[in-house]
Design an enzyme around this catalytic site. Sequence first.
Site, short mmCIF file in Angstrom:
data_model
loop_
_atom_site.label_atom_id
_atom_site.label_comp_id
_atom_site.label_asym_id
_atom_site.label_seq_id
_atom_site.Cartn_x
_atom_site.Cartn_y
_atom_site.Cartn_z
N TYR A 1 65.56 22.23 -37.01
CA TYR A 1 64.22 22.19 -36.80
C TYR A 1 63.45 23.20 -37.09
O TYR A 1 62.39 23.22 -37.83
CB TYR A 1 63.90 21.62 -35.37
CG TYR A 1 62.24 21.78 -34.83
CD1 TYR A 1 61.69 20.59 -35.16
CD2 TYR A 1 61.48 22.82 -34.45
CE1 TYR A 1 60.38 20.35 -35.08
CE2 TYR A 1 60.10 22.63 -34.11
CZ TYR A 1 59.38 21.48 -34.46
OH TYR A 1 58.33 21.36 -34.24
N GLU A 2 63.89 24.59 -37.07
CA GLU A 2 63.11 25.62 -37.50
C GLU A 2 63.53 26.12 -39.08
O GLU A 2 62.91 26.94 -39.51
CB GLU A 2 63.47 26.77 -36.72
CG GLU A 2 62.77 26.47 -35.22
CD GLU A 2 62.74 27.80 -34.22
OE1 GLU A 2 63.91 29.05 -34.58
OE2 GLU A 2 62.47 27.95 -33.16
N TYR B 1 64.37 24.25 -26.22
CA TYR B 1 64.61 23.23 -26.93
C TYR B 1 64.75 21.65 -26.06
O TYR B 1 65.45 22.08 -25.08
CB TYR B 1 65.86 23.33 -27.72
CG TYR B 1 66.09 22.32 -28.79
CD1 TYR B 1 65.23 21.79 -29.83
CD2 TYR B 1 67.15 21.23 -28.32
CE1 TYR B 1 65.50 20.88 -30.47
CE2 TYR B 1 67.53 20.42 -29.34
CZ TYR B 1 66.70 20.06 -30.41
OH TYR B 1 67.05 19.18 -31.33
N VAL B 2 64.19 20.92 -26.44
CA VAL B 2 64.36 19.40 -25.88
C VAL B 2 64.54 18.83 -27.14
O VAL B 2 63.81 18.73 -28.25
CB VAL B 2 62.89 19.13 -25.24
CG1 VAL B 2 63.19 17.72 -24.66
CG2 VAL B 2 62.65 20.09 -24.01
N TYR C 1 51.99 25.61 -25.73
CA TYR C 1 51.92 26.68 -24.88
C TYR C 1 50.59 26.86 -24.23
O TYR C 1 50.55 27.26 -23.28
CB TYR C 1 52.65 27.64 -25.66
CG TYR C 1 54.30 27.60 -25.81
CD1 TYR C 1 54.86 27.02 -25.26
CD2 TYR C 1 54.73 28.05 -27.13
CE1 TYR C 1 56.26 26.96 -25.34
CE2 TYR C 1 56.03 27.88 -27.25
CZ TYR C 1 56.83 27.47 -26.37
OH TYR C 1 58.24 27.27 -26.86
#
Length: 162
Positions: A23-24, A84-85, A129
């Site tokens: 993902y990153e 992480y989800v 966040y």
Amino acid sequence: MIREALPDDVPVILAMIGELAAYERVPEAARATEPQLKEALFGPQPAAFALIAEDAGEPVGFALWFRNFSTWTGTHGVYLEDLYVRPEARGGGHGKALLAALAQICVARGYERFEWSVLDWNEPTIGFYRSIGAEPMDEWTVFRLTGDALHSLAGSAPANGA
């Protein structure tokens, strides 16, 4: 449900670390092995800790953290290394529940800080966040030494290691 990770969770945590790295946009960076992770989390001197988010008994997310220390407050804090989800579980409150569990650890143990980093381009996560009251530390920049630069600096240390 949020619970502390168990040794049997290491394979799923490692799989989710790989998913997070993808993902990153740096899947090749996730090089940790099961034995390394098991030692770090469950060895005689754990270096890190993990929480697991479950949905219907299945792990859908994790938070991996370690204690840091503030010389200014004289107290420990929590540094969240990874949150992480899994995509199919996002929006179900698991990320917030993991963060709330870590906040509870801070409060219960008298830790005054709960910190983490987020990639500048990750706007959905930054928005999340901010929605829980987290504030960016705009005047701070994270620095990192790795590879040749790390070894070069280590080689410049005095022989006594000081």
